[in-house]
Design an enzyme around this catalytic site. Sequence first.
Site, mmCIF file in Angstrom:
data_model
loop_
_atom_site.group_PDB
_atom_site.id
_atom_site.type_symbol
_atom_site.label_atom_id
_atom_site.label_comp_id
_atom_site.label_asym_id
_atom_site.label_seq_id
_atom_site.Cartn_x
_atom_site.Cartn_y
_atom_site.Cartn_z
ATOM 1 N N ARG A 1 -18.051 59.772 -27.291
ATOM 2 C CA ARG A 1 -18.066 59.560 -25.834
ATOM 3 C C ARG A 1 -17.173 60.596 -25.139
ATOM 4 O O ARG A 1 -17.484 61.062 -24.046
ATOM 5 C CB ARG A 1 -17.617 58.129 -25.511
ATOM 6 C CG ARG A 1 -18.666 57.107 -25.967
ATOM 7 C CD ARG A 1 -18.199 55.680 -25.786
ATOM 8 N NE ARG A 1 -17.917 55.340 -24.404
ATOM 9 C CZ ARG A 1 -17.171 54.295 -24.024
ATOM 10 N NH1 ARG A 1 -16.652 53.493 -24.938
ATOM 11 N NH2 ARG A 1 -16.948 54.066 -22.759
ATOM 12 N N GLN B 1 -12.806 50.992 -13.455
ATOM 13 C CA GLN B 1 -12.833 50.444 -14.815
ATOM 14 C C GLN B 1 -13.353 51.509 -15.775
ATOM 15 O O GLN B 1 -13.365 51.306 -16.982
ATOM 16 C CB GLN B 1 -13.767 49.229 -14.860
ATOM 17 C CG GLN B 1 -13.326 48.091 -13.981
ATOM 18 C CD GLN B 1 -14.444 47.053 -13.828
ATOM 19 O OE1 GLN B 1 -14.567 46.128 -14.617
ATOM 20 N NE2 GLN B 1 -15.270 47.221 -12.808
ATOM 21 N N ASN B 2 -13.803 52.622 -15.214
ATOM 22 C CA ASN B 2 -14.439 53.645 -16.053
ATOM 23 C C ASN B 2 -13.404 54.493 -16.778
ATOM 24 O O ASN B 2 -12.346 54.805 -16.230
ATOM 25 C CB ASN B 2 -15.330 54.540 -15.200
ATOM 26 C CG ASN B 2 -16.452 53.754 -14.539
ATOM 27 O OD1 ASN B 2 -16.745 52.633 -14.971
ATOM 28 N ND2 ASN B 2 -17.058 54.307 -13.515
ATOM 29 N N ASP C 1 -14.328 57.475 -17.966
ATOM 30 C CA ASP C 1 -14.703 58.885 -17.784
ATOM 31 C C ASP C 1 -13.774 59.522 -16.753
ATOM 32 O O ASP C 1 -12.929 58.852 -16.158
ATOM 33 C CB ASP C 1 -16.192 59.007 -17.378
ATOM 34 C CG ASP C 1 -16.501 58.360 -16.020
ATOM 35 O OD1 ASP C 1 -15.784 58.671 -15.042
ATOM 36 O OD2 ASP C 1 -17.440 57.548 -15.935
ATOM 37 N N HIS D 1 -8.724 50.573 -17.106
ATOM 38 C CA HIS D 1 -9.118 50.408 -18.514
ATOM 39 C C HIS D 1 -8.807 51.643 -19.357
ATOM 40 O O HIS D 1 -9.361 51.804 -20.439
ATOM 41 C CB HIS D 1 -10.613 50.063 -18.616
ATOM 42 C CG HIS D 1 -10.929 48.668 -18.138
ATOM 43 N ND1 HIS D 1 -12.206 48.229 -17.850
ATOM 44 C CD2 HIS D 1 -10.118 47.600 -17.905
ATOM 45 C CE1 HIS D 1 -12.165 46.959 -17.461
ATOM 46 N NE2 HIS D 1 -10.917 46.563 -17.467
ATOM 47 N N CYS E 1 0.873 62.520 -33.728
ATOM 48 C CA CYS E 1 1.401 62.299 -32.380
ATOM 49 C C CYS E 1 2.261 63.485 -31.972
ATOM 50 O O CYS E 1 3.144 63.906 -32.720
ATOM 51 C CB CYS E 1 2.229 61.012 -32.351
ATOM 52 S SG CYS E 1 3.035 60.735 -30.754
ATOM 53 N N THR F 1 -20.476 47.549 -10.617
ATOM 54 C CA THR F 1 -19.841 46.745 -11.665
ATOM 55 C C THR F 1 -20.516 45.378 -11.713
ATOM 56 O O THR F 1 -20.831 44.799 -10.675
ATOM 57 C CB THR F 1 -18.309 46.649 -11.469
ATOM 58 O OG1 THR F 1 -17.769 45.800 -12.488
ATOM 59 C CG2 THR F 1 -17.921 46.114 -10.104
ATOM 60 N N ALA G 1 -26.321 54.111 -6.569
ATOM 61 C CA ALA G 1 -25.017 54.498 -6.017
ATOM 62 C C ALA G 1 -25.069 55.850 -5.299
ATOM 63 O O ALA G 1 -24.411 56.032 -4.270
ATOM 64 C CB ALA G 1 -23.969 54.520 -7.129
HETATM 65 P P1 OAD Z 1 -21.582 46.868 -16.730
HETATM 66 O O1 OAD Z 1 -22.446 47.608 -17.697
HETATM 67 O O2 OAD Z 1 -21.224 45.477 -17.058
HETATM 68 O O3 OAD Z 1 -22.281 46.839 -15.289
HETATM 69 C C1 OAD Z 1 -22.777 48.000 -14.689
HETATM 70 C C2 OAD Z 1 -23.413 47.620 -13.353
HETATM 71 O O4 OAD Z 1 -23.889 48.806 -12.745
HETATM 72 C C3 OAD Z 1 -24.596 46.658 -13.466
HETATM 73 O O5 OAD Z 1 -24.388 45.578 -12.574
HETATM 74 C C4 OAD Z 1 -25.798 47.528 -13.034
HETATM 75 O O6 OAD Z 1 -26.767 46.774 -12.326
HETATM 76 C C5 OAD Z 1 -25.136 48.535 -12.136
HETATM 77 N N1 OAD Z 1 -25.871 49.813 -12.004
HETATM 78 C C6 OAD Z 1 -26.665 50.433 -12.921
HETATM 79 N N2 OAD Z 1 -27.128 51.588 -12.437
HETATM 80 C C7 OAD Z 1 -26.633 51.717 -11.175
HETATM 81 C C8 OAD Z 1 -26.771 52.700 -10.152
HETATM 82 N N3 OAD Z 1 -27.497 53.825 -10.312
HETATM 83 N N4 OAD Z 1 -26.123 52.493 -8.978
HETATM 84 C C9 OAD Z 1 -25.389 51.376 -8.781
HETATM 85 N N5 OAD Z 1 -25.224 50.422 -9.709
HETATM 86 C C10 OAD Z 1 -25.841 50.582 -10.894
HETATM 87 O O7 OAD Z 1 -20.292 47.779 -16.489
HETATM 88 P P2 OAD Z 1 -18.863 47.397 -15.874
HETATM 89 O O8 OAD Z 1 -19.001 46.304 -14.868
HETATM 90 O O9 OAD Z 1 -18.216 48.661 -15.476
HETATM 91 O O10 OAD Z 1 -14.480 47.807 -20.514
HETATM 92 O O11 OAD Z 1 -18.136 46.816 -17.155
HETATM 93 C C11 OAD Z 1 -16.788 46.454 -17.073
HETATM 94 C C12 OAD Z 1 -16.091 46.759 -18.367
HETATM 95 O O12 OAD Z 1 -16.811 46.178 -19.463
HETATM 96 C C13 OAD Z 1 -16.011 48.220 -18.728
HETATM 97 O O13 OAD Z 1 -14.924 48.867 -18.103
HETATM 98 C C14 OAD Z 1 -15.837 48.199 -20.205
HETATM 99 C C15 OAD Z 1 -16.814 47.113 -20.562
HETATM 100 O O14 OAD Z 1 -16.535 46.401 -21.718
HETATM 101 C C16 OAD Z 1 -13.860 48.361 -21.562
HETATM 102 O O15 OAD Z 1 -14.391 49.162 -22.297
HETATM 103 C C17 OAD Z 1 -12.459 47.888 -21.719
#
Ligand code: OAD
Length: 233
Positions: free
Chosen positions: A59, A91-92, A94, A109, A136, A177, A220
């Site tokens: 990644r 939360q990203n 990247d 995160h 390290c 999210t 988005a």
């Molecule tokens: P999710 O994969 O749970 O949700 C992503 C959201 O983005 C979904 O609701 C999609 O509908 C939406 N989506 C997809 N394409 C899109 C677009 N082009 N424009 C707008 N929205 C779009 O991801 P997160 O909510 O970020 O944590 O997940 C939260 C956390 O869960 C992450 O930070 C990660 C994961 O486990 C860790 O790795 C600690």
Amino acid sequence: MHTARSIVILTGAGISVESGISTFRDRNGIWAKHDWRDYATPEGYERHPARVLEFYNQRRRALKSVQPNQAHHALARLEGAHKGEFLLVTQNVDDLHESAGSRKLVHMHGELNSALCRACGMRAPWRDDITVNSQCKSCGATGFLRPDVVWFGEMPYQMETIYRALGKAELFIAIGTSGHVYPAAQFVEEARLSGARTIELNLDETENADAFDERITGRATETVPALVDRLLG
Ligand code: OAD
């Protein structure tokens, strides 16, 4: 439209989709292909460190060929033009927000481009692969480096800063999210308690949708620049 003095924005994987980065919970998302218990918990790492490190190495390498999209750029533009307080919480893991120019940014995160030493606690920029033999740069220990990414069961970063900002927020916006992961999923409630207006931007309606005053559905790259234009009048 709205002249909020204090703005807090939360972003998730959906904002980076159109840059070519996968989400987690969609049908083709990362957790559909990889069990999060194996790849996103301290226990999974203890069981198979090399396998987990390689998952994050791939990644991290992929970041070298992705670019921020119009949504990331729009948020940087909003930060630059907004006169009051501003905090972007992502939360990203990247680096697309900073590549687009965002500066008042919290990676709650963690970050793929950072390493964490389990021996001394060092967190330092790291762009190469991390292996079970990596050393390290701070304490010199070998075999203790891991990705500086917050796993399930671990405390997200900078929670004090985030809750302080939410406590003063007049406008809270969640973008891309799913609202499944806490504590981020609960920020909207926190912002509402402070009297903030709340807006959700997502491709579809989310589980959390009822918690928001306004919902905007769509990609988005289209919805975020349009909202920023509206906010900046
Ligand atoms: P999710 O994969 O749970 O949700 C992503 C959201 O983005 C979904 O609701 C999609 O509908 C939406 N989506 C997809 N394409 C899109 C677009 N082009 N424009 C707008 N929205 C779009 O991801 P997160 O909510 O970020 O944590 O997940 C939260 C956390 O869960 C992450 O930070 C990660 C994961 O486990 C860790 O790795 C600690």
